[in-house]
Scaffold this motif. Structure first.
Motif, PDB file in Angstrom:
ATOM      1  N   GLU A  84      84.733  51.402  -1.510  1.00  0.00           N
ATOM      2  CA  GLU A  84      85.602  52.081  -0.532  1.00  0.00           C
ATOM      3  C   GLU A  84      86.997  52.341  -1.083  1.00  0.00           C
ATOM      4  O   GLU A  84      87.654  53.296  -0.680  1.00  0.00           O
ATOM      5  CB  GLU A  84      85.700  51.242   0.749  1.00  0.00           C
ATOM      6  CG  GLU A  84      84.457  51.325   1.597  1.00  0.00           C
ATOM      7  CD  GLU A  84      84.686  50.806   3.012  1.00  0.00           C
ATOM      8  OE1 GLU A  84      85.622  50.008   3.201  1.00  0.00           O
ATOM      9  OE2 GLU A  84      83.927  51.192   3.905  1.00  0.00           O
ATOM     10  N   LEU A  85      87.456  51.465  -1.996  1.00  0.00           N
ATOM     11  CA  LEU A  85      88.783  51.681  -2.563  1.00  0.00           C
ATOM     12  C   LEU A  85      88.830  52.985  -3.334  1.00  0.00           C
ATOM     13  O   LEU A  85      89.792  53.739  -3.257  1.00  0.00           O
ATOM     14  CB  LEU A  85      89.158  50.519  -3.487  1.00  0.00           C
ATOM     15  CG  LEU A  85      89.553  49.225  -2.797  1.00  0.00           C
ATOM     16  CD1 LEU A  85      89.907  48.178  -3.818  1.00  0.00           C
ATOM     17  CD2 LEU A  85      90.731  49.476  -1.876  1.00  0.00           C
ATOM     18  N   GLU A 107      86.810  55.486  -2.825  1.00  0.00           N
ATOM     19  CA  GLU A 107      86.656  56.572  -1.861  1.00  0.00           C
ATOM     20  C   GLU A 107      87.984  56.860  -1.182  1.00  0.00           C
ATOM     21  O   GLU A 107      88.343  58.022  -0.958  1.00  0.00           O
ATOM     22  CB  GLU A 107      85.591  56.209  -0.829  1.00  0.00           C
ATOM     23  CG  GLU A 107      84.216  56.125  -1.457  1.00  0.00           C
ATOM     24  CD  GLU A 107      83.130  55.737  -0.472  1.00  0.00           C
ATOM     25  OE1 GLU A 107      81.962  55.932  -0.805  1.00  0.00           O
ATOM     26  OE2 GLU A 107      83.461  55.237   0.626  1.00  0.00           O
ATOM     27  N   ALA A 108      88.723  55.798  -0.878  1.00  0.00           N
ATOM     28  CA  ALA A 108      90.039  55.982  -0.271  1.00  0.00           C
ATOM     29  C   ALA A 108      90.925  56.784  -1.209  1.00  0.00           C
ATOM     30  O   ALA A 108      91.645  57.689  -0.775  1.00  0.00           O
ATOM     31  CB  ALA A 108      90.676  54.629   0.039  1.00  0.00           C
ATOM     32  N   ALA A 109      90.854  56.469  -2.493  1.00  0.00           N
ATOM     33  CA  ALA A 109      91.667  57.197  -3.465  1.00  0.00           C
ATOM     34  C   ALA A 109      91.250  58.670  -3.509  1.00  0.00           C
ATOM     35  O   ALA A 109      92.094  59.562  -3.566  1.00  0.00           O
ATOM     36  CB  ALA A 109      91.545  56.561  -4.836  1.00  0.00           C
ATOM     37  N   LEU A 110      89.930  58.909  -3.452  1.00  0.00           N
ATOM     38  CA  LEU A 110      89.451  60.296  -3.484  1.00  0.00           C
ATOM     39  C   LEU A 110      89.973  61.064  -2.276  1.00  0.00           C
ATOM     40  O   LEU A 110      90.440  62.196  -2.389  1.00  0.00           O
ATOM     41  CB  LEU A 110      87.922  60.340  -3.502  1.00  0.00           C
ATOM     42  CG  LEU A 110      87.241  59.864  -4.777  1.00  0.00           C
ATOM     43  CD1 LEU A 110      85.730  59.985  -4.635  1.00  0.00           C
ATOM     44  CD2 LEU A 110      87.717  60.655  -5.978  1.00  0.00           C
ATOM     45  N   VAL A 111      89.891  60.424  -1.095  1.00  0.00           N
ATOM     46  CA  VAL A 111      90.381  61.088   0.116  1.00  0.00           C
ATOM     47  C   VAL A 111      91.893  61.305   0.018  1.00  0.00           C
ATOM     48  O   VAL A 111      92.418  62.308   0.483  1.00  0.00           O
ATOM     49  CB  VAL A 111      90.026  60.252   1.365  1.00  0.00           C
ATOM     50  CG1 VAL A 111      90.685  60.847   2.598  1.00  0.00           C
ATOM     51  CG2 VAL A 111      88.523  60.197   1.556  1.00  0.00           C
ATOM     52  N   ASP A 112      92.570  60.356  -0.624  1.00  0.00           N
ATOM     53  CA  ASP A 112      94.023  60.488  -0.795  1.00  0.00           C
ATOM     54  C   ASP A 112      94.389  61.600  -1.769  1.00  0.00           C
ATOM     55  O   ASP A 112      95.572  61.846  -2.015  1.00  0.00           O
ATOM     56  CB  ASP A 112      94.630  59.173  -1.284  1.00  0.00           C
ATOM     57  CG  ASP A 112      95.032  58.276  -0.120  1.00  0.00           C
ATOM     58  OD1 ASP A 112      95.073  58.774   1.010  1.00  0.00           O
ATOM     59  OD2 ASP A 112      95.319  57.077  -0.358  1.00  0.00           O
ATOM     60  N   LEU A 114      82.737  62.604   1.110  1.00  0.00           N
ATOM     61  CA  LEU A 114      82.255  61.480   0.306  1.00  0.00           C
ATOM     62  C   LEU A 114      80.740  61.508   0.176  1.00  0.00           C
ATOM     63  O   LEU A 114      80.156  60.784  -0.606  1.00  0.00           O
ATOM     64  CB  LEU A 114      82.693  60.151   0.943  1.00  0.00           C
ATOM     65  CG  LEU A 114      84.205  59.961   1.007  1.00  0.00           C
ATOM     66  CD1 LEU A 114      84.553  58.727   1.824  1.00  0.00           C
ATOM     67  CD2 LEU A 114      84.766  59.833  -0.397  1.00  0.00           C
ATOM     68  N   PRO A 124      87.042  65.650  -1.585  1.00  0.00           N
ATOM     69  CA  PRO A 124      87.693  65.045  -0.412  1.00  0.00           C
ATOM     70  C   PRO A 124      89.195  65.322  -0.385  1.00  0.00           C
ATOM     71  O   PRO A 124      89.758  65.617   0.665  1.00  0.00           O
ATOM     72  CB  PRO A 124      87.428  63.553  -0.598  1.00  0.00           C
ATOM     73  CG  PRO A 124      86.238  63.458  -1.468  1.00  0.00           C
ATOM     74  CD  PRO A 124      86.219  64.679  -2.325  1.00  0.00           C
ATOM     75  N   PHE A 163      89.250  53.499   6.776  1.00  0.00           N
ATOM     76  CA  PHE A 163      87.972  52.844   6.525  1.00  0.00           C
ATOM     77  C   PHE A 163      87.827  51.572   7.349  1.00  0.00           C
ATOM     78  O   PHE A 163      88.804  50.945   7.739  1.00  0.00           O
ATOM     79  CB  PHE A 163      87.849  52.485   5.044  1.00  0.00           C
ATOM     80  CG  PHE A 163      87.713  53.685   4.149  1.00  0.00           C
ATOM     81  CD1 PHE A 163      86.469  54.102   3.723  1.00  0.00           C
ATOM     82  CD2 PHE A 163      88.833  54.401   3.748  1.00  0.00           C
ATOM     83  CE1 PHE A 163      86.336  55.202   2.904  1.00  0.00           C
ATOM     84  CE2 PHE A 163      88.712  55.506   2.927  1.00  0.00           C
ATOM     85  CZ  PHE A 163      87.462  55.905   2.509  1.00  0.00           C
ATOM     86  N   TYR A 184      94.861  49.437  -1.206  1.00  0.00           N
ATOM     87  CA  TYR A 184      94.890  49.131  -2.631  1.00  0.00           C
ATOM     88  C   TYR A 184      95.586  47.784  -2.822  1.00  0.00           C
ATOM     89  O   TYR A 184      96.785  47.669  -2.574  1.00  0.00           O
ATOM     90  CB  TYR A 184      95.625  50.235  -3.397  1.00  0.00           C
ATOM     91  CG  TYR A 184      95.144  51.625  -3.033  1.00  0.00           C
ATOM     92  CD1 TYR A 184      93.813  51.972  -3.191  1.00  0.00           C
ATOM     93  CD2 TYR A 184      96.005  52.564  -2.513  1.00  0.00           C
ATOM     94  CE1 TYR A 184      93.362  53.238  -2.850  1.00  0.00           C
ATOM     95  CE2 TYR A 184      95.564  53.838  -2.173  1.00  0.00           C
ATOM     96  CZ  TYR A 184      94.240  54.157  -2.338  1.00  0.00           C
ATOM     97  OH  TYR A 184      93.795  55.395  -1.986  1.00  0.00           O
ATOM     98  N   SER A 205      99.061  58.960  -1.540  1.00  0.00           N
ATOM     99  CA  SER A 205      98.552  60.333  -1.479  1.00  0.00           C
ATOM    100  C   SER A 205      99.677  61.342  -1.732  1.00  0.00           C
ATOM    101  O   SER A 205      99.469  62.360  -2.375  1.00  0.00           O
ATOM    102  CB  SER A 205      97.922  60.584  -0.118  1.00  0.00           C
ATOM    103  OG  SER A 205      98.880  60.418   0.889  1.00  0.00           O
ATOM    104  N   ARG A 228     100.431  61.569   5.591  1.00  0.00           N
ATOM    105  CA  ARG A 228     100.016  62.817   4.945  1.00  0.00           C
ATOM    106  C   ARG A 228     100.113  64.013   5.871  1.00  0.00           C
ATOM    107  O   ARG A 228     100.013  65.139   5.423  1.00  0.00           O
ATOM    108  CB  ARG A 228      98.563  62.688   4.492  1.00  0.00           C
ATOM    109  CG  ARG A 228      98.389  61.687   3.423  1.00  0.00           C
ATOM    110  CD  ARG A 228      96.956  61.683   2.970  1.00  0.00           C
ATOM    111  NE  ARG A 228      96.551  62.987   2.467  1.00  0.00           N
ATOM    112  CZ  ARG A 228      95.311  63.292   2.178  1.00  0.00           C
ATOM    113  NH1 ARG A 228      94.364  62.411   2.374  1.00  0.00           N
ATOM    114  NH2 ARG A 228      95.002  64.470   1.704  1.00  0.00           N
TER     115      ARG A 228
END
Lengths: 307, 394
Positions: free
Chosen positions: A196-197, A199-204, B53, B73, B82, B88, B100, B151
């Motif tokens: 998920e980390l 994935e979070a980065a990808l969404v970010d 995703l 994404p 999530f 992070y 972001s 964002r």
């Protein structure tokens, strides 16, 4: 353990009479804490002595000269830095130090670079025969070094990497054994990082590469440090390839160079200079371990549990 | 700010199973849309497809005025919260929230200003320099929210964002979330398996089952006008009571009483093999309570009484064959085998007035609201006579 002992065991252990329990408690009470700590510290001292004595002996020998060398005295009667001076004035040894530094550093950098990508793929991506691939990678590290030394010697002679300057011919052979180690350590580290980390980065808005470099790698830092140190040590200490694939001081690394010591003083066994050289080679490793101690322990255990 | 349109969106896995089947749904600009359903119903897969995703096998996804099927994404202008928060761990709260923006190469001063604004909204000003490991569960949840709102995305996607909080905090955060969404006016898609969350948060709720959309509507529509047994049983707590019904001549036989439905309804019920009648717990009252005039009554022995203060919940069982329906079995499986819905002896739950005098192990006279009964086909699960006013009378 047999079934009979398992069968009779629990009853006997589970229900000791209360008198027995009292006795056991009083016996435990009878051992004073100072006795315990004496026992503990004696054992620790014994273990430390056992481990560190050879190192002490090398240091001890490196400080001796002349006739002292052949007398097995526990400490040097006339301590002298002569051996160090002569080693450090030995151009061949300095070349070897240079070569070792180049070989070990390059091996480490390449190992981590290639290994982290391979490990990431093994930890994250879905592809057929993944377990088999990891198994093959690991099994490479069980090969006896000597088995590939002879063919490598032939191959390296043919393609001109034999006795290459700066020890450059040693890097690839070292990688054969350090890469599986790196991949193994890093794979278990990457696996522990929640998907998920990323994935979070990808969404970010991160690209796959950014999510790897900015999220995965920093989180796997203990694993990277552990792998880097273990690889560095392995490459720094590597002897068999170094002695097989080099023949001149321009190419030799320290372990090979030490083996060729003839002694700076004629008619004297080179024991003192060998010891001095050994102490000098040990220093960077000891410093690295002390600096990264905590990380190594964290890295080794994490790898052990999850591997 | 954007509308999200799913048009025949399908997720098919390499082995042929379908996670989401032909889902068409329009989420209006600024709307708070809930995807709800039992585990494995495809709601999370649907959300992950919106997020990018998960690849979309078939169909079209539009966010704003762009078809985003093939966009990464990061290019979809969405933010996701999530279930595990996915903060992070190696970054401070400030860096987590600004990540972001940093990737988008927003100037430093603007990042700082927007992060601080979000922190102020969420009450995180004092924690900006801390790492996630040093935060409480509720604070982490708010950081995850903060990461989404800095964002200013076209839409928020939330995957069970409250499920890691303890019960009390969950209720409190739920209210905050609702207020925050209303204030920002950002289109939100929210996934949950908790029907209470769905009812309290959503402008509209989409109920999913086995990869298929069952019904989309406002919480009250779903509650009062469910299209099938599944929605009827899933929405509402305590759940709707389901009883077997049989058409005999011109009346319908329920386990505790007989009713005479309108001719239209009777006509429809005759066409069905096995009929199930659905009764909301609040549609049963003690006979003689205000508003029960003209309701059919019946005598029954009460098994259990739970005085809740504002109301009294009474449990009783009625004779008659057990209710069997695939859609109900699915719900009861999801609730860990809680057989309240399709139980052997047809347990019934009634929410009575708080001043009710019914007592455990004694016979009470109860009344049933005949106008709000829902009729279902046990085999297909479909509700009978939707849209038509088919009130049954005594």
């Amino acid at each position: 353990m047999t079934a009979t002992s398992a069968g009779s065991g629990p009853g006997a252990i589970a229900r000791p009479s209360s008198a027995a329990r009292t006795r056991a408690r009083s016996r435990r009470k009878a051992t004073p804490s100072w006795v315990k700590s004496v026992l503990m510290w004696t054992s620790i001292a014994a273990i430390v002595l056992f481990c560190l004595f050879p190192i002490y002996w090398i240091v001890n020998t490196s400080l001796k000269a002349g006739a002292d060398l052949s007398r097995g005295a526990l400490w040097p009667d006339n301590p002298t830095l002569r051996n160090y001076r002569s080693v450090l004035n030995d151009g061949d040894f300095l070349l070897a130090l240079r070569n070792s530094a180049i070989v070990a550093t390059t091996t480490t950098v390449l190992s981590l670079f290639v290994g982290s990508f391979a490990a990431y793929a093994l930890a994250r991506l879905r592809f057929p025969r993944k377990a088999l691939l990891l198994g093959i990678v690991l099994s490479i590290s069980t090969f006896p070094v000597i088995a590939i030394a002879a063919p490598l010697f032939k191959l390296w002679t043919d393609i001109g990497l034999y006795d290459a300057e700066y020890g450059l011919g040693l890097i690839i052979p070292n990688l054969v054994f350090t890469l599986p180690l790196t991949i193994f350590i890093l794979t278990s580290f990457f696996r522990e990082i929640p998907r998920e980390l990323e994935e979070a980065a990808l969404v970010d808005g991160a690209t796959r590469v950014q999510s790897f470099t900015k999220v995965v790698l920093p989180l796997a830092a203990p694993g990277l440090v552990t792998a880097a140190l273990l690889v560095f040590f392995a490459a720094w200490n590597e002897f068999l390839f170094a002695i097989t694939l080099t023949s001149t001081p321009e190419a030799r690394t320290v372990p090979a160079a030490i083996a060729f010591f003839t002694g700076s003083v004629k008619f004297e066994a080179p024991l003192g200079t060998i010891s001095a050289a050994s102490v000098i080679v040990m220093v960077p490793l000891v410093v690295l371990v002390l600096v990264f101690q905590k990380r190594i322990v964290a890295g080794l255990t994490a790898g052990a549990v999850k591997g | 700010m954007a509308q999200i349109v799913l048009d025949g969106v399908t997720k098919r896995y390499p082995d042929g199973t379908e996670g989401v089947r032909n889902m068409s749904l329009t989420i209006e600009d600024g709307e708070f849309m809930i995807l709800v359903g039992p585990s494995g119903c495809g709601k999370s897969t649907a959300l992950r497809m919106i997020a990018g995703l998960e690849e979309i096998t078939d169909g079209e996804l539009v966010i704003g005025d762009r078809i985003v099927n093939d966009l990464d994404p990061g290019e979809r202008d969405i933010a996701m919260v999530f279930q595990s928060y996915a903060l992070y761990p190696h970054m401070t709260v400030r860096d987590n929230m600004g990540f972001s923006l940093k990737l988008a190469k927003v100037p430093k001063e603007e990042i700082a200003q927007r992060v601080e604004e979000a922190a102020r909204i969420l009450g995180l000003e004092d924690h900006l320099e801390r790492k996630p490991a040093n935060l409480s569960g509720g604070q982490r949840q708010r950081v995850a929210m903060g990461r989404a709102i800095v964002r200013k995305p076209a839409a928020f996607l939330m995957d069970e964002p409250l499920s890691n909080l303890d019960a009390k905090l969950r209720v409190q955060t739920r209210a905050e979330l609702s207020r925050l969404q209303a204030r920002l006016g950002t289109t939100t898609v929210y996934v949950t398996h908790d029907q209470t969350e769905a009812m309290t948060l959503g402008d509209r709720v989409a109920v999913m089952r086995a990869g298929e959309l069952q019904q989309v509507g406002t919480p009250m529509e779903l509650y009062n006008e469910p299209t099938n047994l599944f929605v009827a049983g899933f929405i509402g707590s305590p759940s709707m009571n389901f009883l077997p019904a049989k058409v005999e001549g011109d009346h319908v036989h329920l386990p505790m009483l007989d009713m005479t439905p309108t001719p239209e309804l009777l006509e429809e019920l005759r066409r069905i093999d096995r009929v199930i009648v659905g009764v909301r717990p609040e549609q049963i009252e003690e006979a003689g309570a205000p508003g029960t005039k003209g309701w059919p009554t019946f005598d029954v022995e009460i098994d259990l009484v739970e005085p809740m203060g504002a109301e009294t919940v009474a449990y009783f069982t009625v004779a008659g064959e057990e209710v069997h329906a695939g859609q109900l079995a699915e719900i009861s499986r999801d609730r860990g085998g809680d057989n309240r819905i399709s139980a052997g002896e047809n347990q019934v739950v009634a929410r009575l007035e708080s001043d009710s005098t019914v007592q455990r192990r004694s016979v009470a006279k109860l009344a049933l609201d005949p106008d709000k009964l829902l009729w279902f086909d046990a085999d297909t699960g479909a509700r009978v006579g939707i849209g038509a006013a088919l009130a049954a009378s005594v």
